[in-house]
Design a protein around this motif. Sequence first.
Motif, PDB file in Angstrom:
ATOM      1  N   ASP A   1     -10.428 -17.819 -63.717  1.00  0.00           N
ATOM      2  CA  ASP A   1     -11.516 -18.744 -63.429  1.00  0.00           C
ATOM      3  C   ASP A   1     -11.804 -18.620 -61.929  1.00  0.00           C
ATOM      4  N   HIS A   2     -12.855 -17.875 -61.586  1.00  0.00           N
ATOM      5  CA  HIS A   2     -13.165 -17.614 -60.171  1.00  0.00           C
ATOM      6  C   HIS A   2     -13.551 -18.883 -59.415  1.00  0.00           C
ATOM      7  N   ARG A   3     -14.154 -19.828 -60.088  1.00  0.00           N
ATOM      8  CA  ARG A   3     -14.558 -21.063 -59.416  1.00  0.00           C
ATOM      9  C   ARG A   3     -13.328 -21.868 -58.988  1.00  0.00           C
ATOM     10  N   LYS A   4     -12.346 -21.995 -59.869  1.00  0.00           N
ATOM     11  CA  LYS A   4     -11.150 -22.770 -59.561  1.00  0.00           C
ATOM     12  C   LYS A   4     -10.050 -21.935 -58.917  1.00  0.00           C
ATOM     13  N   GLY A   5     -10.132 -20.619 -59.042  1.00  0.00           N
ATOM     14  CA  GLY A   5      -9.106 -19.744 -58.486  1.00  0.00           C
ATOM     15  C   GLY A   5      -7.804 -19.816 -59.261  1.00  0.00           C
ATOM     16  N   ILE A   6      -7.899 -19.949 -60.581  1.00  0.00           N
ATOM     17  CA  ILE A   6      -6.697 -20.066 -61.412  1.00  0.00           C
ATOM     18  C   ILE A   6      -6.838 -19.208 -62.675  1.00  0.00           C
ATOM     19  N   VAL A   7      -5.699 -18.974 -63.312  1.00  0.00           N
ATOM     20  CA  VAL A   7      -5.694 -18.410 -64.656  1.00  0.00           C
ATOM     21  C   VAL A   7      -5.860 -19.598 -65.591  1.00  0.00           C
ATOM     22  N   PRO A   8      -6.885 -19.601 -66.447  1.00  0.00           N
ATOM     23  CA  PRO A   8      -7.059 -20.751 -67.341  1.00  0.00           C
ATOM     24  C   PRO A   8      -5.829 -20.908 -68.237  1.00  0.00           C
ATOM     25  N   ASN A   9      -5.364 -22.150 -68.378  1.00  0.00           N
ATOM     26  CA  ASN A   9      -4.135 -22.381 -69.124  1.00  0.00           C
ATOM     27  C   ASN A   9      -4.046 -23.827 -69.593  1.00  0.00           C
TER      28      ASN A   9
ATOM     29  N   ARG B   1       0.457 -22.190 -70.743  1.00  0.00           N
ATOM     30  CA  ARG B   1       0.075 -21.189 -71.739  1.00  0.00           C
ATOM     31  C   ARG B   1      -1.295 -20.624 -71.346  1.00  0.00           C
ATOM     32  N   VAL B   2      -1.356 -19.311 -71.124  1.00  0.00           N
ATOM     33  CA  VAL B   2      -2.594 -18.680 -70.685  1.00  0.00           C
ATOM     34  C   VAL B   2      -3.634 -18.733 -71.798  1.00  0.00           C
ATOM     35  N   LEU B   3      -4.863 -19.068 -71.401  1.00  0.00           N
ATOM     36  CA  LEU B   3      -5.992 -19.100 -72.332  1.00  0.00           C
ATOM     37  C   LEU B   3      -6.807 -17.819 -72.197  1.00  0.00           C
ATOM     38  N   SER B   4      -7.507 -17.450 -73.267  1.00  0.00           N
ATOM     39  CA  SER B   4      -8.278 -16.208 -73.286  1.00  0.00           C
ATOM     40  C   SER B   4      -9.441 -16.212 -72.298  1.00  0.00           C
ATOM     41  N   GLU B   5      -9.927 -17.398 -71.971  1.00  0.00           N
ATOM     42  CA  GLU B   5     -11.038 -17.523 -71.028  1.00  0.00           C
ATOM     43  C   GLU B   5     -11.124 -18.967 -70.540  1.00  0.00           C
ATOM     44  N   ALA B   6     -11.978 -19.193 -69.558  1.00  0.00           N
ATOM     45  CA  ALA B   6     -12.150 -20.537 -69.009  1.00  0.00           C
ATOM     46  C   ALA B   6     -13.294 -21.232 -69.740  1.00  0.00           C
ATOM     47  N   SER B   7     -13.048 -21.587 -71.002  1.00  0.00           N
ATOM     48  CA  SER B   7     -14.066 -22.316 -71.759  1.00  0.00           C
ATOM     49  C   SER B   7     -13.384 -23.216 -72.780  1.00  0.00           C
ATOM     50  N   GLU B   8     -14.164 -24.115 -73.368  1.00  0.00           N
ATOM     51  CA  GLU B   8     -13.609 -25.022 -74.368  1.00  0.00           C
ATOM     52  C   GLU B   8     -13.221 -24.290 -75.649  1.00  0.00           C
ATOM     53  N   ASP B   9     -13.798 -23.122 -75.903  1.00  0.00           N
ATOM     54  CA  ASP B   9     -13.523 -22.348 -77.110  1.00  0.00           C
ATOM     55  C   ASP B   9     -12.357 -21.378 -76.930  1.00  0.00           C
ATOM     56  N   ALA B  10     -11.716 -21.399 -75.779  1.00  0.00           N
ATOM     57  CA  ALA B  10     -10.661 -20.433 -75.474  1.00  0.00           C
ATOM     58  C   ALA B  10      -9.471 -20.591 -76.412  1.00  0.00           C
ATOM     59  N   GLN B  11      -8.833 -19.463 -76.677  1.00  0.00           N
ATOM     60  CA  GLN B  11      -7.635 -19.422 -77.509  1.00  0.00           C
ATOM     61  C   GLN B  11      -6.426 -19.158 -76.617  1.00  0.00           C
ATOM     62  N   VAL B  12      -5.253 -19.651 -77.046  1.00  0.00           N
ATOM     63  CA  VAL B  12      -4.016 -19.383 -76.309  1.00  0.00           C
ATOM     64  C   VAL B  12      -3.642 -17.922 -76.511  1.00  0.00           C
ATOM     65  N   GLU B  13      -3.309 -17.246 -75.416  1.00  0.00           N
ATOM     66  CA  GLU B  13      -2.843 -15.863 -75.461  1.00  0.00           C
ATOM     67  C   GLU B  13      -1.340 -15.888 -75.762  1.00  0.00           C
ATOM     68  N   LYS B  14      -0.962 -15.518 -76.956  1.00  0.00           N
ATOM     69  CA  LYS B  14       0.430 -15.590 -77.415  1.00  0.00           C
ATOM     70  C   LYS B  14       1.377 -14.848 -76.472  1.00  0.00           C
ATOM     71  N   GLY B  15       2.410 -15.568 -76.017  1.00  0.00           N
ATOM     72  CA  GLY B  15       3.445 -14.959 -75.197  1.00  0.00           C
ATOM     73  C   GLY B  15       3.091 -14.724 -73.746  1.00  0.00           C
ATOM     74  N   LEU B  16       1.994 -15.316 -73.277  1.00  0.00           N
ATOM     75  CA  LEU B  16       1.560 -15.131 -71.893  1.00  0.00           C
ATOM     76  C   LEU B  16       1.553 -16.488 -71.197  1.00  0.00           C
ATOM     77  N   TYR B  17       2.246 -16.577 -70.060  1.00  0.00           N
ATOM     78  CA  TYR B  17       2.431 -17.858 -69.369  1.00  0.00           C
ATOM     79  C   TYR B  17       2.177 -17.691 -67.875  1.00  0.00           C
ATOM     80  N   VAL B  18       1.909 -18.814 -67.219  1.00  0.00           N
ATOM     81  CA  VAL B  18       1.624 -18.799 -65.788  1.00  0.00           C
ATOM     82  C   VAL B  18       2.171 -20.074 -65.161  1.00  0.00           C
ATOM     83  N   CYS B  19       2.501 -20.004 -63.861  1.00  0.00           N
ATOM     84  CA  CYS B  19       2.911 -21.219 -63.142  1.00  0.00           C
ATOM     85  C   CYS B  19       2.531 -21.085 -61.668  1.00  0.00           C
ATOM     86  N   GLY B  20       2.742 -22.134 -60.917  1.00  0.00           N
ATOM     87  CA  GLY B  20       2.436 -22.123 -59.481  1.00  0.00           C
ATOM     88  C   GLY B  20       0.951 -22.272 -59.211  1.00  0.00           C
TER      89      GLY B  20
END
Length: 151
Positions: A23-31, A35-54
């Motif tokens: 998400d370039h506006r927020k400077g984050i990986v949508p999650n 749990r990482v999301l496929s995109e920065a939208s309300e329709d995004a799906q969780v990317e299985k096995g992909l995580y982020v922190c910090g």
Amino acid sequence: MECGLVLKSVGYKSIPVDGLPFDHRKGIVPNVQGRVLSEASEDAQVEKGLYVCGWLKRGPTGIIATNLYCAEETVASISEDVERGVVTSRSGLSKPGREGLLQLLDSRNVKIVPFGGWEKIDSEEKRRGSLKNKPREKLTSWQDLLEVATK
């Protein structure tokens, strides 16, 4: 005003990581809870096995301790996914863990400093600092750090 240390924070914005949605506006990986999301939208799906922190998870907010709580939330998500069977080992074989990591580092000639070595570095930096009426005097070269750590 007498002061022993001043820190200036100038701000920060994460940059995209290849292969991860961003998400370039927020400077984050949508999650969601790490749990990482496929995109920065309300329709995004969780990317299985992909995580982020910090900061890549929440943006440049909080204090140093905030990263601890942030990581705990992500670890809780990972643990929950493992318990539910959402995340499993691809090979089905047990992982070699710490021993495997040490073997890999050794095969690549990577020198490690164990916790006991770090304690020696910490003690030496404090000793040197006390000679200059400071909390610590940092060792600034790899050679000096490794020499102290392996004494």
